[in-house]
Design an enzyme around this catalytic site. Sequence first.
Site, PDB file in Angstrom:
ATOM      1  N   LYS A 197       0.838  -1.209   0.000  1.00  0.00           N
ATOM      2  CA  LYS A 197       0.000   0.000   0.000  1.00  0.00           C
ATOM      3  C   LYS A 197       0.869   1.254   0.000  1.00  0.00           C
ATOM      4  O   LYS A 197       1.514   1.568   0.992  1.00  0.00           O
ATOM      5  CB  LYS A 197      -0.928   0.050   1.214  1.00  0.00           C
ATOM      6  CG  LYS A 197      -1.999   1.137   1.002  1.00  0.00           C
ATOM      7  CD  LYS A 197      -2.647   1.632   2.262  1.00  0.00           C
ATOM      8  CE  LYS A 197      -1.940   2.760   2.927  1.00  0.00           C
ATOM      9  NZ  LYS A 197      -1.883   4.029   2.145  1.00  0.00           N
ATOM     10  N   GLU A 272      10.090   0.829  10.273  1.00  0.00           N
ATOM     11  CA  GLU A 272      11.172   1.766   9.976  1.00  0.00           C
ATOM     12  C   GLU A 272      10.555   3.142  10.140  1.00  0.00           C
ATOM     13  O   GLU A 272       9.761   3.577   9.312  1.00  0.00           O
ATOM     14  CB  GLU A 272      11.682   1.505   8.559  1.00  0.00           C
ATOM     15  CG  GLU A 272      13.093   1.995   8.330  1.00  0.00           C
ATOM     16  CD  GLU A 272      13.116   3.420   7.836  1.00  0.00           C
ATOM     17  OE1 GLU A 272      13.084   4.333   8.698  1.00  0.00           O
ATOM     18  OE2 GLU A 272      13.150   3.621   6.621  1.00  0.00           O
ATOM     19  N   CYS A 306      13.714  10.218   6.450  1.00  0.00           N
ATOM     20  CA  CYS A 306      13.704   9.752   7.841  1.00  0.00           C
ATOM     21  C   CYS A 306      15.065   9.945   8.500  1.00  0.00           C
ATOM     22  O   CYS A 306      15.153  10.122   9.701  1.00  0.00           O
ATOM     23  CB  CYS A 306      13.246   8.307   7.914  1.00  0.00           C
ATOM     24  SG  CYS A 306      14.138   7.232   6.800  1.00  0.00           S
ATOM     25  N   GLU A 403       9.973  15.244  15.091  1.00  0.00           N
ATOM     26  CA  GLU A 403      10.431  15.177  13.706  1.00  0.00           C
ATOM     27  C   GLU A 403       9.646  16.196  12.869  1.00  0.00           C
ATOM     28  O   GLU A 403       8.418  16.151  12.834  1.00  0.00           O
ATOM     29  CB  GLU A 403      10.203  13.765  13.165  1.00  0.00           C
ATOM     30  CG  GLU A 403      10.775  13.573  11.793  1.00  0.00           C
ATOM     31  CD  GLU A 403      10.632  12.139  11.298  1.00  0.00           C
ATOM     32  OE1 GLU A 403       9.577  11.518  11.535  1.00  0.00           O
ATOM     33  OE2 GLU A 403      11.580  11.639  10.666  1.00  0.00           O
TER      34      GLU A 403
END
Length: 505
Positions: A197, A272, A306, A403
Amino acid sequence: MTALQTGDRLVSVEPDVIDWLKMPRPMIIDGEQVGSDRSLDVEDPATGRRIGSVALAGPELVQRAVAAARATFDDGGWRWMSSAARSRLILAAASLIDRHTEELAQLDALDGGVPIEYGRASIAEAVLTLEYAAGITARITGQTVAPANHRGDLFQAQVIREPLGVVAQIVPWNLPFGMAVEKVALGLATANTMVLKPAEQTPLSALRLGELLLEAGIPPGVVNVVSGFGAETGDALVRDPRVNKVSFTGSTVTGKAIVVAASANLTPVSLELGGKSPFIVLGDADLDEAASAAAENIFTLSGQACTAPSRMFVQHQAHDEFVERLSAAAGRVVVGSPLDPRTTAGPLVSEVQRRRVARYVDGALEDGATLACGGAPGEGAGYYYAPTVLTDTTPRMTINREEVFGPVVTVTPFDTVDEVIALANDTSYGLAAGVWTNDLAASQRLVRELQAGSVWVNTYNLFDPALPFGGYKQSGWGRETGMAAVELYTQTKTVAAATTERTSP
Ligand code: ADP
């Protein structure tokens, strides 16, 4: 800041891409293109314009895709295929993707704002990842074990590794094709079947991947692709009891929600997740190199990575000069159309994301940070945000704890190696870290003390399909690359076979 108007040099979108975008893109289920009565518009973040649409999978279509993956796995044709044959198919997929590099890079540029040159390089990396995966197929081995408490001549004991079955793979929007291939490559190598997905913001290149895999000869039902929103399509996928593993790349918040959903069936999850990666520059480092690597790695993809080194720590004596050089490098970043080969930073993926970034920067300024450069959205169309450097922040400020996923970095001075170890590790994340120094002892100490799944010394973002990648702390579970990934994508079966007629120990 104004986004560059660089219309004169834009690569022209290939006619195949234009044609492909003309019809709503169907999903790939059991080797078939499957439409839906619901669709999802796809927007170009560089212009804010709609460029096409994709079929949207509700729970029923997700169930159909999982059923196809389940039946294909259970049927056995794929999982018992010789490793040589599987390897050949993966290599065929790699070379077909290689031939479609331009088209795929253009799709990621249009859909995800990935600068075209960066996109081309990411497709080349995806090809290498598939080639590496093809090499793994013949290296999935087990063990024969001498029992500890039993006579060795009575049993033949083996430990064998088998595929898990159906793997749900959920990927984010920041490097759409590369992320999808990273997941699919290992799933193919380990003989699992998959339902992939893509993110709702960037579904195009994953759907094209599904088509290309079929064209390369990967059997129908091995890789199914469903598009849709996380809370509906993604959630239905994670909760399906026929799924044997969930592999997720995305934000830590969503990772936690997925763990909760998957726990209903105790479905194993690998994650992750995000990061707040420290980039540490000691006083002796080559400041030119360190500052240009810093700029390159925080500003390419406009910080939507990331491993973005979003917290920089520079030893006192070098701090001011580093900030100057970093700000100068930020000024040289070419912010512009992803279709211009000169562009080094494209737009953020959506207006929602741009507002989020602006909120973080405004909040940091309210908290007392100083703006060295940037700090403003682009003017005109597209979701641009200027490369931004902040100083005078403290570790407690939100800007240093959460983040941002934007082109925003804080720079903080430090005195000693001990101090910077404490500062760098003062985060709930642990994805990556960078160290810049020629002092061997200091670098070794930092390498060992930094709590991060990847530590780069005098380089940054060095990825390789053979190297395990993943996070410490709240940056993830498991390592999805290198041979370490084989453990995540297989399960262990212990076999003890009697070698004599005696069948009980
Ligand atoms: P962001 O918050 O930056 O958009 P996410 O981590 O939420 O990124 O999204 C990454 C991927 O996870 C996307 O494919 C998204 O659709 C999917 N996703 C989001 N929420 C869920 C959920 N509750 N269950 C499953 N998948 C989800």
